[in-house]
Design an enzyme around this catalytic site. Structure first.
Site, PDB file in Angstrom:
ATOM      1  N   ASP A  12       0.885  -1.039   0.099  1.00  0.00           N
ATOM      2  CA  ASP A  12      -0.075  -0.032  -0.026  1.00  0.00           C
ATOM      3  C   ASP A  12       0.906   1.375   0.011  1.00  0.00           C
ATOM      4  O   ASP A  12       1.926   1.085  -0.149  1.00  0.00           O
ATOM      5  CB  ASP A  12      -1.073  -0.050   1.134  1.00  0.00           C
ATOM      6  CG  ASP A  12      -0.374  -0.067   2.418  1.00  0.00           C
ATOM      7  OD1 ASP A  12       1.038   0.472   2.606  1.00  0.00           O
ATOM      8  OD2 ASP A  12      -0.984   0.174   3.399  1.00  0.00           O
ATOM      9  N   HIS A  13       0.275   2.342  -0.127  1.00  0.00           N
ATOM     10  CA  HIS A  13       1.134   3.546   0.157  1.00  0.00           C
ATOM     11  C   HIS A  13       2.236   3.709   1.308  1.00  0.00           C
ATOM     12  O   HIS A  13       3.077   4.443   1.179  1.00  0.00           O
ATOM     13  CB  HIS A  13       0.180   4.915   0.139  1.00  0.00           C
ATOM     14  CG  HIS A  13      -0.754   4.749   1.405  1.00  0.00           C
ATOM     15  ND1 HIS A  13      -2.041   3.996   1.388  1.00  0.00           N
ATOM     16  CD2 HIS A  13      -0.489   5.583   2.754  1.00  0.00           C
ATOM     17  CE1 HIS A  13      -2.501   4.178   2.686  1.00  0.00           C
ATOM     18  NE2 HIS A  13      -1.819   5.057   3.403  1.00  0.00           N
ATOM     19  N   CYS A  69       2.472  -3.578   3.983  1.00  0.00           N
ATOM     20  CA  CYS A  69       1.289  -2.523   4.495  1.00  0.00           C
ATOM     21  C   CYS A  69       2.091  -2.156   5.974  1.00  0.00           C
ATOM     22  O   CYS A  69       3.046  -2.517   6.312  1.00  0.00           O
ATOM     23  CB  CYS A  69      -0.005  -2.973   4.414  1.00  0.00           C
ATOM     24  SG  CYS A  69      -0.540  -4.259   5.716  1.00  0.00           S
ATOM     25  N   THR A  71       1.329  -3.038   9.057  1.00  0.00           N
ATOM     26  CA  THR A  71       1.273  -4.116   9.941  1.00  0.00           C
ATOM     27  C   THR A  71       1.863  -5.380   9.078  1.00  0.00           C
ATOM     28  O   THR A  71       2.420  -6.210   9.718  1.00  0.00           O
ATOM     29  CB  THR A  71       0.234  -4.384  10.801  1.00  0.00           C
ATOM     30  OG1 THR A  71      -0.902  -4.829  10.237  1.00  0.00           O
ATOM     31  CG2 THR A  71      -0.248  -3.260  11.563  1.00  0.00           C
ATOM     32  N   HIS A 102       8.490 -25.292   6.735  1.00  0.00           N
ATOM     33  CA  HIS A 102       7.455 -26.254   7.105  1.00  0.00           C
ATOM     34  C   HIS A 102       6.031 -25.843   6.321  1.00  0.00           C
ATOM     35  O   HIS A 102       5.272 -26.716   6.381  1.00  0.00           O
ATOM     36  CB  HIS A 102       7.164 -25.934   8.535  1.00  0.00           C
ATOM     37  CG  HIS A 102       8.391 -26.527   9.549  1.00  0.00           C
ATOM     38  ND1 HIS A 102       8.411 -26.643  10.760  1.00  0.00           N
ATOM     39  CD2 HIS A 102       9.334 -26.951   9.015  1.00  0.00           C
ATOM     40  CE1 HIS A 102       9.400 -27.129  11.415  1.00  0.00           C
ATOM     41  NE2 HIS A 102      10.161 -27.411  10.272  1.00  0.00           N
ATOM     42  N   ASN A 103       5.706 -24.644   6.053  1.00  0.00           N
ATOM     43  CA  ASN A 103       4.306 -24.591   5.297  1.00  0.00           C
ATOM     44  C   ASN A 103       4.478 -24.286   3.861  1.00  0.00           C
ATOM     45  O   ASN A 103       3.489 -24.039   3.090  1.00  0.00           O
ATOM     46  CB  ASN A 103       3.858 -23.209   6.118  1.00  0.00           C
ATOM     47  CG  ASN A 103       3.943 -23.144   7.567  1.00  0.00           C
ATOM     48  OD1 ASN A 103       4.716 -22.452   8.323  1.00  0.00           O
ATOM     49  ND2 ASN A 103       3.122 -24.130   8.279  1.00  0.00           N
ATOM     50  N   HIS A 137       5.743 -32.379   6.779  1.00  0.00           N
ATOM     51  CA  HIS A 137       5.099 -31.123   6.619  1.00  0.00           C
ATOM     52  C   HIS A 137       4.254 -31.189   5.257  1.00  0.00           C
ATOM     53  O   HIS A 137       3.251 -30.392   5.067  1.00  0.00           O
ATOM     54  CB  HIS A 137       6.417 -30.084   6.456  1.00  0.00           C
ATOM     55  CG  HIS A 137       7.094 -29.920   7.721  1.00  0.00           C
ATOM     56  ND1 HIS A 137       6.689 -29.681   8.809  1.00  0.00           N
ATOM     57  CD2 HIS A 137       8.467 -30.321   7.773  1.00  0.00           C
ATOM     58  CE1 HIS A 137       7.646 -29.796   9.785  1.00  0.00           C
ATOM     59  NE2 HIS A 137       8.674 -30.165   9.187  1.00  0.00           N
ATOM     60  N   ARG A 140       0.709 -31.844   6.075  1.00  0.00           N
ATOM     61  CA  ARG A 140      -0.151 -30.734   6.798  1.00  0.00           C
ATOM     62  C   ARG A 140      -0.339 -29.532   5.496  1.00  0.00           C
ATOM     63  O   ARG A 140      -1.334 -28.916   5.709  1.00  0.00           O
ATOM     64  CB  ARG A 140       0.969 -30.137   8.014  1.00  0.00           C
ATOM     65  CG  ARG A 140       1.272 -31.193   9.001  1.00  0.00           C
ATOM     66  CD  ARG A 140       2.157 -30.779   9.801  1.00  0.00           C
ATOM     67  NE  ARG A 140       2.467 -31.831  10.828  1.00  0.00           N
ATOM     68  CZ  ARG A 140       3.258 -32.140  11.629  1.00  0.00           C
ATOM     69  NH1 ARG A 140       4.348 -31.478  11.288  1.00  0.00           N
ATOM     70  NH2 ARG A 140       3.445 -33.141  12.506  1.00  0.00           N
TER      71      ARG A 140
END
Length: 149
Positions: A12-13, A69, A71, A102-103, A137, A140
């Site tokens: 974002d900005h 962004c 956060t 793992h993901n 993994h 999952r």
């Protein structure tokens, strides 16, 4: 040119400057950067930027996506609504490495108001240098994918 060396960046900005620093950093390491903006500081909505980047990853046009962004949370939530996307917000290098190992994350989100540039670049490096471990993994990740319906 294949998707294997292409990374889409969007924000974002609030995160234009950090996004551009990350783009220069990864380009110096041989990645092809697809920067889809924005380029001006007028207020913009992070969901559209998260979705746009996620669609390029989900389509196979880009191997990875890095989105930013304030956060990192909102843009990540938008990206994760796109089928096939596994995106995590990271504020440390350990988490960045783990979401890849793992993901099998294909996108990384960073909050410009949470981490400074030096740490952000370290987080990006940890993410890009990690490799999916597979094995237990993979089961999952398949379970996560099944939730997409």
């Amino acid at each position: 040119m294949t998707a294997s060396n292409r990374i889409v960046l969007s924000s974002d900005h609030a995160a234009i400057q950090l996004r551009q620093a990350i783009a220069a950093h990864i380009a110096a390491h041989g990645w092809v950067v697809v920067d889809i903006g924005p380029t001006t500081p007028e207020s913009t909505h992070y969901p559209k930027h998260g979705e746009a980047a996620a669609r390029l990853v989900a389509s196979g046009d880009c191997r990875f996506g890095i989105i930013l962004c304030g956060t990192g949370q909102g843009i990540m939530m938008a990206a994760n609504k796109v089928r096939g996307i596994r995106c995590g917000v990271c504020v440390d290098t350990f988490s960045a490495r783990m979401i890849r190992e793992h993901n099998d994350a294909n996108m990384l989100s960073i909050g410009v108001r949470v981490v400074g540039e030096g740490l952000a670049l370290d987080i990006v490096d940890a993410f890009l240098n990690a490799r999916f471990e597979g094995g237990r993994h993979a089961t999952r990740v398949e379970m996560i994918e099944a939730l997409e319906g």
